[in-house]
Design a protein around this motif. Structure first.
Motif, short mmCIF file in Angstrom:
data_model
loop_
_atom_site.label_atom_id
_atom_site.label_comp_id
_atom_site.label_asym_id
_atom_site.label_seq_id
_atom_site.Cartn_x
_atom_site.Cartn_y
_atom_site.Cartn_z
N ALA A 77 0.84 -1.20 0.00
CA ALA A 77 0.00 0.00 0.00
C ALA A 77 0.87 1.26 0.00
O ALA A 77 0.59 2.23 -0.72
CB ALA A 77 -0.94 -0.01 1.19
N ILE A 78 1.93 1.25 0.80
CA ILE A 78 2.86 2.38 0.82
C ILE A 78 3.52 2.53 -0.54
O ILE A 78 3.58 3.63 -1.10
CB ILE A 78 3.93 2.20 1.92
CG1 ILE A 78 3.28 2.24 3.30
CG2 ILE A 78 5.02 3.27 1.81
CD1 ILE A 78 4.19 1.79 4.43
N LEU A 79 3.99 1.44 -1.09
CA LEU A 79 4.64 1.46 -2.40
C LEU A 79 3.68 1.97 -3.48
O LEU A 79 4.03 2.84 -4.27
CB LEU A 79 5.14 0.05 -2.75
CG LEU A 79 5.86 -0.11 -4.08
CD1 LEU A 79 7.10 0.76 -4.13
CD2 LEU A 79 6.22 -1.56 -4.30
N ALA A 80 2.46 1.46 -3.49
CA ALA A 80 1.47 1.86 -4.50
C ALA A 80 1.15 3.34 -4.39
O ALA A 80 1.06 4.05 -5.40
CB ALA A 80 0.21 1.02 -4.34
N THR A 123 3.27 -7.39 -7.77
CA THR A 123 3.59 -8.78 -7.44
C THR A 123 5.01 -8.80 -6.88
O THR A 123 5.76 -7.84 -7.06
CB THR A 123 3.54 -9.69 -8.68
OG1 THR A 123 4.63 -9.34 -9.56
CG2 THR A 123 2.21 -9.56 -9.42
N PRO A 124 5.41 -9.87 -6.23
CA PRO A 124 6.78 -9.93 -5.72
C PRO A 124 7.83 -9.72 -6.81
O PRO A 124 8.89 -9.15 -6.55
CB PRO A 124 6.88 -11.34 -5.12
CG PRO A 124 5.48 -11.66 -4.72
CD PRO A 124 4.62 -11.04 -5.80
N ALA A 125 7.54 -10.12 -8.03
CA ALA A 125 8.52 -10.02 -9.12
C ALA A 125 8.50 -8.67 -9.83
O ALA A 125 9.36 -8.40 -10.68
CB ALA A 125 8.26 -11.12 -10.15
N THR A 126 7.57 -7.78 -9.48
CA THR A 126 7.50 -6.48 -10.13
C THR A 126 8.79 -5.71 -9.87
O THR A 126 9.23 -5.58 -8.72
CB THR A 126 6.30 -5.66 -9.61
OG1 THR A 126 5.10 -6.40 -9.85
CG2 THR A 126 6.20 -4.32 -10.30
N LYS A 127 9.41 -5.22 -10.94
CA LYS A 127 10.67 -4.49 -10.83
C LYS A 127 10.38 -3.02 -10.55
O LYS A 127 9.60 -2.39 -11.26
CB LYS A 127 11.48 -4.64 -12.11
CG LYS A 127 11.90 -6.07 -12.34
CD LYS A 127 12.64 -6.22 -13.64
CE LYS A 127 12.98 -7.70 -13.85
NZ LYS A 127 13.46 -7.95 -15.20
N LEU A 183 17.72 -2.41 -3.73
CA LEU A 183 16.36 -2.85 -4.04
C LEU A 183 16.13 -2.95 -5.54
O LEU A 183 16.43 -2.02 -6.29
CB LEU A 183 15.33 -1.86 -3.45
CG LEU A 183 15.32 -1.73 -1.94
CD1 LEU A 183 14.33 -0.65 -1.53
CD2 LEU A 183 14.97 -3.05 -1.29
N ARG A 184 15.58 -4.09 -5.96
CA ARG A 184 15.28 -4.31 -7.38
C ARG A 184 13.80 -4.60 -7.62
O ARG A 184 13.24 -4.19 -8.61
CB ARG A 184 16.11 -5.47 -7.93
CG ARG A 184 17.60 -5.30 -7.81
CD ARG A 184 18.13 -4.34 -8.87
NE ARG A 184 19.57 -4.22 -8.78
CZ ARG A 184 20.20 -3.14 -8.32
NH1 ARG A 184 19.52 -2.10 -7.89
NH2 ARG A 184 21.50 -3.09 -8.25
N THR A 185 13.19 -5.35 -6.69
CA THR A 185 11.81 -5.81 -6.89
C THR A 185 10.95 -5.47 -5.67
O THR A 185 11.46 -5.11 -4.61
CB THR A 185 11.77 -7.33 -7.10
OG1 THR A 185 12.19 -7.98 -5.90
CG2 THR A 185 12.61 -7.78 -8.28
#
Length: 81
Positions: free
Chosen positions: A11-14, A25-29, A64-66
């Protein structure tokens, strides 16, 4: 890592990246898929530190990558198991 914790971190990231949290998703870069740059990264870190009451070292941010990387980092720093 609890589902509630994952949802809070996403939620913070979005919010900071202005994206729909259901698309994360966990794989989202972070950089390639979401367009995170250094200014957005700083805003993200400040928001996470403020809301989760943690301190995130700058060296960790650079790595941080993903989305998963971010979740693991915040999980580790907040002491959530």
């Amino acid at each position: 890592m609890s589902q509630q914790f994952v949802e809070r971190a996403r939620a913070i990231l979005a919010r900071e990246l202005n994206v729909d949290p259901t698309l994360l998703t966990p794989a989202t870069k972070l950089r390639e898929d979401l367009g995170m740059d250094s200014v957005i990264a700083l805003n993200l870190i400040f928001a996470a530190e403020r809301e989760l009451e943690i301190t995130i070292p700058e060296a960790d941010v650079v790595a941080l990558r993903t989305v998963h990387d971010l979740e693991v980092l915040i999980d580790r720093l907040s002491g959530v198991v």
